[in-house]
Design an enzyme around this catalytic site. Structure first.
Site, PDB file in Angstrom:
ATOM      1  N   HIS A 137       0.627  -1.280   0.064  1.00 24.78           N
ATOM      2  CA  HIS A 137      -0.406   0.205  -0.186  1.00 24.78           C
ATOM      3  C   HIS A 137       0.928   1.101  -0.228  1.00 24.78           C
ATOM      4  CE1 HIS A 137      -3.441  -1.949   0.716  1.00 24.78           C
ATOM      5  NE2 HIS A 137      -3.227  -2.501   1.842  1.00 24.78           N
ATOM      6  N   ASP A 172      -3.521 -10.544  -1.651  1.00 26.37           N
ATOM      7  CA  ASP A 172      -3.818 -10.590  -0.468  1.00 26.37           C
ATOM      8  C   ASP A 172      -5.412 -10.155  -0.640  1.00 26.37           C
ATOM      9  OD1 ASP A 172      -4.591  -8.370   1.249  1.00 26.37           O
ATOM     10  OD2 ASP A 172      -2.450  -8.449   1.750  1.00 26.37           O
ATOM     11  N   HIS A 174      -6.602  -7.115   0.210  1.00 29.73           N
ATOM     12  CA  HIS A 174      -6.437  -5.592  -0.138  1.00 29.73           C
ATOM     13  C   HIS A 174      -6.427  -5.713  -1.370  1.00 29.73           C
ATOM     14  CE1 HIS A 174      -6.837  -5.475   3.974  1.00 29.73           C
ATOM     15  NE2 HIS A 174      -7.907  -5.355   3.107  1.00 29.73           N
ATOM     16  N   ASP A 261      -4.817 -12.491   4.471  1.00 26.05           N
ATOM     17  CA  ASP A 261      -5.454 -11.857   4.710  1.00 26.05           C
ATOM     18  C   ASP A 261      -6.454 -12.442   4.336  1.00 26.05           C
ATOM     19  OD1 ASP A 261      -4.609 -10.525   2.765  1.00 26.05           O
ATOM     20  OD2 ASP A 261      -4.426  -8.341   4.838  1.00 26.05           O
TER      21      ASP A 261
END
Length: 430
Positions: A137, A172, A174, A261
């Site tokens: 990120h 991931d 995200h 995750d």
């Protein structure tokens, strides 16, 4: 088919001692737990183990702005109250707190990914693993989503010195927004992210319609998913999209971000993937027999993160791990079953077959818009980053020599490797 893959694995125990704060979901301790599972299954005997160098500020500034890097270098928990404007400017705060040894933490995990890329560039290994990396990120001038330095972008930039095209894959939960944004305007990197999208889920980007711009148009691929996707749906979609991507784009190397995750039961996630389903994606990417850089990423139920990355280390080594976890320093975290398997997820799968089919068709349509294997004019390869030599005369005797500096001067009998694969003292070769 290569006879046997040569695997390089990067680890520094110092990353596991970092503490984001009492209520923060990011627990770098998961990296120690992963490493001790790797050791307890004897996987270290099948790999070359390296301690990464601490990336220099000037290396971090290959992507990040120099002022941001300098601020990360300077800020401490004791001085942060003096810099409220800068903290806001660089997005440091609740999600991305300032903690003890923050900059060193960044230097180590980024150094591992940079070293891994260099080792692949120099054809000294086929696969390089850095579970501490994958902080996807972070942006050029700011922290985001528990990420401060974007090691993935730095690793890809390193690979681009030798490769015309690099494929980035992100599993991931995200969206891999920082990596996508860094390469949004170029066809030298194709980014492919499979992630939860919608319901204000962080970071809020990653719609299938976001495809890149200018020279990078159609070179960003997003696979937006809803809650509860299971192994069967996820792996089927993953394999068909990645097969088509590799066939169309013909990358020279692959970077695979294995955020855990996306597993069932994650503290921040909302998917139903088992470890076997997650690992199946790793197994599939490995089969392309391209230089492969594998990193960690998110993952907030730490015992499951450790299980997942240990299993995936095994997959990369073609080694199936027994379900019963061997005795190790962190065995108590894996009770009461002490097994590698995790319970199935119970979140309703909101991804209908027609929804997934529509997404796949949109991705395939976008892929048809790009020319096969874009060419690139290769110039002379820039040298690996200049690492200044340590000068004993300039060392201030009042300053404590840190462990990394000592390691450069002392041949160590390290506590976790032995025999032919103990390469810790050869770090200058990396």
């Amino acid at each position: 088919m290569r006879s046997k893959d040569k695997i390089a694995y990067y680890y520094d125990g110092d990353v596991g001692g970092v503490y984001f704060g009492p209520n923060h979901p990011m627990k770098p301790h998961r990296l120690c737990m992963t490493h001790h599972l790797v050791l307890s299954y004897d996987l270290h005997r099948k790999m070359e183990i390296y301690r990464p160098h601490k990336a220099y500020p000037v290396e971090l500034a290959q992507f990040h702005s120099a002022d941001y890097v300098e601020f990360l270098h300077r800020i401490t928990p004791d001085t942060q109250h003096l810099f409220s404007n800068e903290l806001a400017k660089y997005n440091l705060g609740e999600d991305c707190p300032v903690f003890e040894n923050l900059f060193e933490f960044c230097q180590i995990y980024a150094g591992g990914t940079i070293d891994a890329a260099r080792r692949l560039n120099n054809q000294l290994c086929d696969i390089a693993i850095n579970w501490a990396g994958g902080l996807h990120h972070a942006k050029k001038c700011e922290a985001s989503g528990f990420c401060y330095i974007n090691d993935l972008v730095l690793g890809i930039l390193e690979l681009l010195k030798h490769q015309a095209r690099v494929l980035y894959i992100d599993i991931d939960v995200h969206h891999g927004d920082g990596v996508e944004e860094a390469f949004y305007f170029t066809d030298r990197v194709m980014t492919v992210s499979f992630h939860k999208y919608g319901d204000m889920f962080f970071p809020g980007t990653g719609d299938v319609k976001e495809t890149g711009e200018r020279e990078g148009k159609y070179y960003a691929i997003n696979v937006p998913l809803k809650d509860g996707i299971d192994d069967t749906s996820f792996t089927r979609l993953f394999k068909s999209i990645i097969s088509k991507v590799v066939e169309t784009y013909v990358p020279g190397a692959i970077v695979l971000q294995c955020g855990a995750d996306s597993l069932a039961g994650d503290r921040l996630g909302c998917f139903n993937l088992s470890i076997d389903g997650h690992a199946e994606c790793v197994r599939f990417v490995k089969k392309f027999n391209l230089p492969l850089l594998v990193t960690g990423g998110g993952g907030y139920t730490k015992e499951n993160v450790a299980r997942c990355w240990a299993v995936e280390t095994g997959v990369l080594l073609d080694t199936e791990l027994p379900n019963e976890i061997p005795e190790n320093e962190y065995i108590k975290y894996f009770g009461p079953e002490y097994s590698l398997r995790i319970p199935n997820g119970h979140i309703e799968n909101l991804n209908s077959k027609s929804y997934l089919s529509t997404i796949k068709m949109q991705v395939f349509d976008n892929l048809r818009c790009i020319q096969h294997a874009p060419g690139v004019q290769m110039q002379e390869v820039p040298p690996d980053f200049y690492i200044p030599d340590f000068d004993e005369d300039e060392q201030n005797p009042d300053e404590r020599m840190d462990q990394h500096t000592q390691d450069k001067h002392i041949q160590r009998d390290d506590e976790y490797y032995e025999g032919d694969h103990d390469n810790d003292q050869n770090m200058e070769d990396v």
